[in-house]
Write a protein that holds these residues in place. Structure first.
Motif, PDB file in Angstrom:
ATOM      1  N   ASP A   5       0.874  -1.205  -0.014  1.00 38.83           N
ATOM      2  CA  ASP A   5      -0.163  -0.133  -0.174  1.00 38.83           C
ATOM      3  C   ASP A   5       0.756   1.115   0.115  1.00 38.83           C
ATOM      4  O   ASP A   5       0.550   2.295  -0.822  1.00 38.83           O
ATOM      5  N   GLU A   6       1.974   1.181   0.578  1.00 35.03           N
ATOM      6  CA  GLU A   6       2.778   2.329   0.893  1.00 35.03           C
ATOM      7  C   GLU A   6       3.689   2.674  -0.475  1.00 35.03           C
ATOM      8  O   GLU A   6       3.681   3.866  -1.035  1.00 35.03           O
ATOM      9  N   THR A  42       2.377   1.822  -3.534  1.00 33.14           N
ATOM     10  CA  THR A  42       1.351   2.316  -4.366  1.00 33.14           C
ATOM     11  C   THR A  42       0.987   3.709  -4.000  1.00 33.14           C
ATOM     12  O   THR A  42       0.896   4.728  -4.856  1.00 33.14           O
ATOM     13  N   ARG A  43       0.770   4.077  -2.603  1.00 36.83           N
ATOM     14  CA  ARG A  43       0.715   5.481  -2.288  1.00 36.83           C
ATOM     15  C   ARG A  43       1.893   6.337  -2.663  1.00 36.83           C
ATOM     16  O   ARG A  43       1.746   7.437  -3.180  1.00 36.83           O
ATOM     17  N   ASP A  83       1.798   7.034  -6.349  1.00 35.94           N
ATOM     18  CA  ASP A  83       1.000   8.066  -6.706  1.00 35.94           C
ATOM     19  C   ASP A  83       1.422   9.639  -6.220  1.00 35.94           C
ATOM     20  O   ASP A  83       1.112  10.589  -7.183  1.00 35.94           O
ATOM     21  N   GLU A  84       1.918   9.491  -4.866  1.00 30.24           N
ATOM     22  CA  GLU A  84       2.380  10.696  -4.472  1.00 30.24           C
ATOM     23  C   GLU A  84       3.774  11.480  -5.412  1.00 30.24           C
ATOM     24  O   GLU A  84       3.858  12.504  -5.976  1.00 30.24           O
TER      25      GLU A  84
END
Length: 842
Positions: free
Chosen positions: A473-474, A476-477, A480-481
């Protein structure tokens, strides 16, 4: 001294009675007081004998003074010396006579007579000096002889009580000697009688000891046979942990024979270590002796024999007590458990390794007996599910309760399908913790069946994959960031591989090229930026090929500039752990706005340079005017002030008698005002010169400078008692003249405001604050109220009334000097408790 028995207590009682009688005789006859009084009397009689010599010397000197004019001067000196000696001896004689009230009264009378004689004689000498005559006065000489006789008479009368006290003291000493001799003889007689009695007792005791030794030998033989028959090793020690007995098994395990081991400390024979750390283990005998209880060895204890052989042992130690419960020694029993220990240790190590492996991998195993319907979990499953093993009984139903409600049906269905298909399964699902947190786990499972196809046992493992999910999840985040951050930058940015394939680009780059991401990602950057040729002459292409960090500028008219406005291209090579190029980051920045700003800055700089020249000329003119003003203040204002002061002083000197007190007061106030105005002018000129003079910094010894100022202040205030504390070797770099002015102002202020202090202390030193040298001047004088500290360094600002002189210029001057040195100055104070001024110079 004596054995504990009724007879010995009786003899002790008789001896104690004799001692008590001796002490009673001593104190009933007041022998200590009489001896002490006699010693005081001896000291008094010695002083009495010495007193006669200065009294006679006074009489002889007085006669020579009145009867022999040629010896007047020496007689006067002898008389004064005799008077001083007599008074000193009289004082000591009075102190020594206080033990006897009768003698003290006699000495007080003697003191009155001698002092009256001395005063009368001194008065006569003064009268004789005024009349310049040495003719003796008969009446005075008679009185002088009378004083002498009275003094000698009183001295003689004082001998009677003194001699009486001396006689009583000597009598008391003789009585003490006789009483002591009688007591010693009495005690010697008692000791002689007691020794005769003890000899008879010892003879009977020796016979009893021989019988006891025979019985003890019989018991010793029986004990030896008993110890030798025990299958475990046995070692006995005394209370000092020394070996006194070993059985054959102990001899075999330790490698020591009984005769060799006797008397040795237990650690020398019974050498034990920890099997894991190989460090010496605690001595069990010391534990038993200190606790008085039965003590067992810790696990993993190894015995090292005399020949180096090692045995894993288990043992216990117990205290050996006498009939009164006193510990006489320790009995140590141990046996060889090497083989048992090896098997237990192998099993323990295997279980420990498995548990550690499960904990490191966050994997737990479980087993479900389908016949008895019992479920067993490993420790790691309890940790994953965050359940206390002591308060939870594992079961399939309780396992389903821990699963997230949204995943329970899926997990139950997967298990049911596995039983029907007889195939293992691999699923991931969520757990719902008591505090509402969610965990992710992955399960591997299979079932064993009997010959009839019935399920009998299910086994499986559970792995906590929450961290893996968090990382996914990190990532992926983060991706995106990163994309949002890159797209928010106005500069065009792209990342290429060493083979010049585009790996990533931001929105500005897509806008610059007019292409979509699917037309760019994975394509060769040369074909994107140079579709018609290979970009051989392009400086950016050449920089990419050599894989070196660069910053290139391409003007608008450059043939390889694709946009027609100036660009700045930055290349940053990203390398792997081995230092090899892994990728290249390229940023393209539009310089149009920067060029516009540079043009405006250039124009503004030219404007500022013109303004600086203009202001410099104005400042030069102002400085010249200030110099002229200072000269005018120094010379033009001093003349009328000197005239005012001079005429005021002239009026005060010439017409002081004709003017009344009010007019004279007015003249004094005019003169004081003129002097104050002159001091204010000096202060203003000092401030002006400090701002204009150049700084000449060199190494300076502030301690020596402070001591020089101290000497000057001591001469200026000779009646002021001050304790100076100046720290040595305070060297720094500064302008010596200016810092001398600053120190002189601060130290003189400390001297001034400490003037009304009885025990004034002024201190100059240095301390370190945040690694920086901070100098300070501290006094314990009047101090000031910190509420008004903002006015402290202002010109003409004063925090005290007119009780302390001053113009209010000194501290303002000090502040400007410190500021010119790039330092700062501040103060801390309390009213009537002194002040401390701190300053730095760099």
């Amino acid at each position: 001294m004596f054995p504990h028995s009724k007879e010995s207590h009786h003899f002790l009682s008789v001896a104690l009675f004799g001692i008590i009688v001796f002490i009673a005789v001593i104190f009933l006859n007041k022998i200590p007081d009489r001896i002490h009084r006699g010693q005081q009397a001896i000291a008094a009689i010695q002083l009495l004998d010495v007193m006669r010599r200065p009294i006679l010397a006074m009489e002889i000197a007085n006669r020579e003074y009145h009867l022999n004019p040629s010896l007047k001067s020496s007689a006067q000196a002898n008389f004064e010396q005799s008077v001083a000696t007599a008074q000193n001896l009289l004082k000591r004689y009075r102190e020594a006579s206080r033990y006897n009230s009768l003698l003290a009264k006699n000495v007080d009378t003697l003191s009155v007579v001698i002092n009256k004689w001395i005063r009368a004689e001194q008065t006569q000498h003064e009268l004789s000096d005024k009349l310049q005559s040495l003719t003796p006065i008969p009446q005075h000489l008679f009185e002088n002889h009378q004083h002498l006789l009275d003094s000698l008479t009183l001295l003689a009368e004082g001998e009677a009580p003194i001699h009486e006290d001396i006689d009583q003291g000597q009598t008391a000493e003789r009585l003490l000697q006789w009483a002591g001799a009688i007591l010693v003889s009495y005690l010697f007689l008692l000791i002689f009688l007691f020794q005769r009695f003890r000899q008879r007792e010892m003879l009977s005791a020796c016979q009893a000891v021989k019988q006891a030794q025979t019985e003890l030998q019989r018991r010793e033989n029986y004990l030896s046979l008993t110890l030798d028959s025990i299958g475990d090793a046995v070692i006995a020690t005394d209370a000092q942990s020394r070996i006194i007995r070993m059985n054959p098994v102990a001899e075999t395990l330790t490698g020591w024979q009984q005769d060799d081991a006797n008397g040795h400390p237990l650690p020398d024979i019974f050498r034990i270590i920890n099997a894991h750390s190989r460090q010496p283990a605690d001595n069990p005998v010391e534990k038993v002796l200190s606790s008085g209880k039965i003590i067992g060895l810790a696990n993993h204890t190894v015995l090292i024999a005399r020949d180096g052989s090692e045995y894993q042992i288990a043992d216990s130690g117990a205290p050996i007590r006498d009939e009164k419960g006193k510990i006489l020694g320790v009995i140590l029993v141990f046996r060889d458990v090497t083989e048992d220990y090896r098997q237990r240790e192998a099993l323990r190590k295997s279980q420990h390794n498995l548990a550690e492996a499960q904990q490191l991998a966050h994997i737990g195993n479980w087993e479900l007996d389908l016949v008895s319907d019992t479920l067993e979990w490993s420790d790691e499953i309890f940790r994953i599910f965050e359940i206390d093993p002591e308060q939870f009984q594992p079961s399939y139903e309780s396992f389903l309760d821990i699963i997230h409600p949204d995943d329970r049906d899926m997990v139950n269905q997967a298990y049911t399908n596995s039983l029907e298909s007889k195939a293992p399964y691999d699923i991931s699902h969520r757990l719902l913790m008591k505090d509402g947190r969610v965990k992710y786990v992955r399960e591997f499972y299979k079932t064993q069946f009997d010959d009839n196809g019935r399920p009998i046992r299910s086994i499986g493992v559970v792995q906590d994959i929450s961290k893996h999910r968090e990382i996914e999840d990190e990532l992926t985040r983060t991706a995106d960031e990163w994309k949002q951050a890159m797209d928010s930058i106005d500069d065009a940015i792209y990342l290429i591989a060493p083979d010049e394939r585009v790996l990533r680009a931001n929105r500005a780059f897509y806008q610059l090229t007019g292409l979509q991401p699917e037309q760019i990602i994975g394509q060769n950057i040369i074909r994107i930026l140079h579709p018609e040729d290979e970009g051989t002459n392009c400086p950016v292409c050449r920089a990419r090929k050599i894989c070196k960090d660069m910053l290139l500028v391409m003007e608008a008219d450059h043939p390889d500039n694709p946009v027609g406005y100036p660009l700045e291209v930055m290349l940053k090579v990203i390398r792997n752990a081995e230092g090899e190029p892994a990728s290249i980051l390229v940023k393209i920045h539009d310089l149009t706005r920067q060029r516009e700003i540079e043009d405006k800055l250039r124009q503004h700089q030219e404007y500022l340079e013109a303004e600086v020249k203009k202001r410099t000329a104005e400042l030069t003119m102002i400085n010249q005017e200030l110099k002229s003003f200072s000269y005018s203040v120094s010379h033009d204002l001093r003349s009328p002030l000197r005239a005012i002061n001079g005429f005021a002083n002239a009026l005060s000197e010439d017409y002081a008698d004709t003017l009344d007190d009010t007019a004279n007061n007015y003249l004094k106030r005019i003169s004081a005002g003129a002097n104050r105005m002159s001091a204010l002018i000096d202060g203003m000129l000092m401030l002006s010169r400090i701002n204009r003079c150049d700084l000449n910094k060199n190494t300076c010894d502030l301690s020596a400078m402070a001591e020089q100022i101290q000497h000057a202040l001591v001469e200026q205030y000779p009646h002021q008692d001050v304790e100076w504390q100046i720290q040595k070797q305070l060297d720094t770099t500064c302008d010596q003249k200016l810092i001398h002015i600053a120190l002189e102002n601060m130290l003189s202020n400390a001297m001034k405001y400490s003037g009304k202090k009885n025990n004034a202390v002024i201190e100059f030193g240095c301390e370190r604050q945040d690694g920086k040298a901070v100098f300070y001047i501290r006094d314990n004088g009047a101090g000031f109220d910190m509420r008004y500290s903002d006015k402290l360094f202002g010109a003409f600002q004063r925090l005290h009334s007119k009780e302390f002189e001053g113009t209010g210029i000194g501290l303002a001057t000090v502040q400007r000097i410190i500021h010119r040195h790039g330092g700062k100055i501040w103060a801390e104070a309390k009213v009537d408790r002194g002040a401390t001024f701190y300053f730095t110079l760099d």
